[in-house]
Design a protein around this motif. Structure first.
Motif, short mmCIF file in Angstrom:
data_model
loop_
_atom_site.label_atom_id
_atom_site.label_comp_id
_atom_site.label_asym_id
_atom_site.label_seq_id
_atom_site.Cartn_x
_atom_site.Cartn_y
_atom_site.Cartn_z
N MET A 1 6.38 -8.47 0.62
CA MET A 1 5.93 -9.73 0.06
C MET A 1 4.74 -9.51 -0.88
O MET A 1 4.73 -10.01 -1.98
CB MET A 1 5.55 -10.67 1.19
N TYR A 2 3.72 -8.77 -0.40
CA TYR A 2 2.57 -8.44 -1.24
C TYR A 2 2.66 -6.98 -1.65
O TYR A 2 3.46 -6.22 -1.11
CB TYR A 2 1.25 -8.71 -0.50
N GLU A 3 1.80 -6.57 -2.56
CA GLU A 3 1.86 -5.21 -3.06
C GLU A 3 1.21 -4.21 -2.11
O GLU A 3 0.17 -4.48 -1.54
CB GLU A 3 1.15 -5.12 -4.41
N GLN A 7 0.09 -5.44 1.87
CA GLN A 7 1.19 -5.69 2.81
C GLN A 7 1.07 -4.76 4.03
O GLN A 7 1.36 -5.17 5.15
CB GLN A 7 2.55 -5.51 2.13
N ASP A 8 0.64 -3.52 3.79
CA ASP A 8 0.45 -2.59 4.91
C ASP A 8 -0.59 -3.14 5.90
O ASP A 8 -0.41 -3.07 7.11
CB ASP A 8 -0.02 -1.21 4.40
N ILE A 10 -1.42 -6.35 6.33
CA ILE A 10 -0.82 -7.51 7.01
C ILE A 10 0.13 -7.05 8.11
O ILE A 10 0.11 -7.56 9.22
CB ILE A 10 -0.11 -8.42 5.99
N ASP A 11 0.93 -6.03 7.81
CA ASP A 11 1.89 -5.51 8.81
C ASP A 11 1.16 -4.93 10.02
O ASP A 11 1.55 -5.18 11.16
CB ASP A 11 2.78 -4.43 8.18
N PRO A 21 2.54 -13.58 11.94
CA PRO A 21 2.52 -13.28 10.50
C PRO A 21 1.47 -14.08 9.72
O PRO A 21 0.78 -13.53 8.87
CB PRO A 21 3.93 -13.63 10.03
N GLN A 25 -1.88 -12.56 7.89
CA GLN A 25 -2.15 -12.79 6.47
C GLN A 25 -3.54 -13.39 6.27
O GLN A 25 -4.29 -12.95 5.40
CB GLN A 25 -1.08 -13.73 5.91
#
Length: 198
Positions: A1-3, A7-8, A10-11, A21, A25
């Protein structure tokens, strides 16, 4: 979703218990907006906690030394042992300031569905601790759910032959709760554990 790294982040945050989730975020974007010194301090504390914190060699509570502060405290009553599922339960009980004995952290509860049996818990170590005769009462403070009840029942059977007083924390209706919202098990426990009105 994000660059990439966003995203890493957030994961990784989403892998934490209780962080979904959207929360992951929100935390990630908070960290992106925070001062670099604050983020660095958080990162350093995370690394330090993994380097320094271990489990007590006696009770399996979290500790920075070989023994936790409770096991080292000579003012604690060594004859009463409170058995809990997790180290966070120790904190909850300590907040009440009602218990002055010692603890034993099982490291979970019996849950066949999750593949957790008695051998995965610190039950063998509990029996070893009880072997010296210093403990006269064991308080079973496992959660009042299916797994906690199964664990308490198992421990009661194991400890019965040792001649110890084995007790279970009372459970029932919470203060401020409504009877209509109580489940049958909680309401039944409240009746069984009723006390004389004062």
């Amino acid at each position: 979703m994000y660059e990439g790294v966003v995203q890493d982040l957030i994961d990784e945050l989403g892998r934490l218990p209780g962080v979904g989730p959207k929360s992951a975020q929100r935390i990630a974007f908070h960290l992106l907006q925070a001062e670099p010194a604050d983020v660095r301090r958080l990162a350093e504390v995370l690394i330090e906690v993994k380097d320094k914190v271990k489990f007590c060699s006696i009770c399996f509570n979290v500790a920075e030394d070989d023994q936790c502060r409770i096991c080292r405290d000579p003012r604690r009553d060594p004859s009463v042992l409170c058995v809990v599922e997790e180290y966070k339960d120790v904190v909850a009980i300590e907040r009440t300031r009602e218990f002055r004995g010692r603890y034993h952290v099982l490291g979970g509860a019996i849950s066949p569905i999750d593949g957790i049996g008695p051998e995965q818990l610190h039950i063998r170590e509990l029996l070893t601790r009880l072997g010296d005769g210093a403990v006269t009462e064991v308080i079973l403070a496992t959660d009042p759910n299916l797994e906690g009840e199964a664990t308490a029942t198992y421990l009661t059977r194991m400890l019965g032959p040792l001649g110890l007083r084995v007790t279970r924390l009372a459970s029932g209706l919470p203060v401020g709760g409504d009877l209509e919202y109580a489940d049958e098990v909680t309401l039944g426990r409240a009746f069984v554990g009723r006390q004389a009105a004062t």
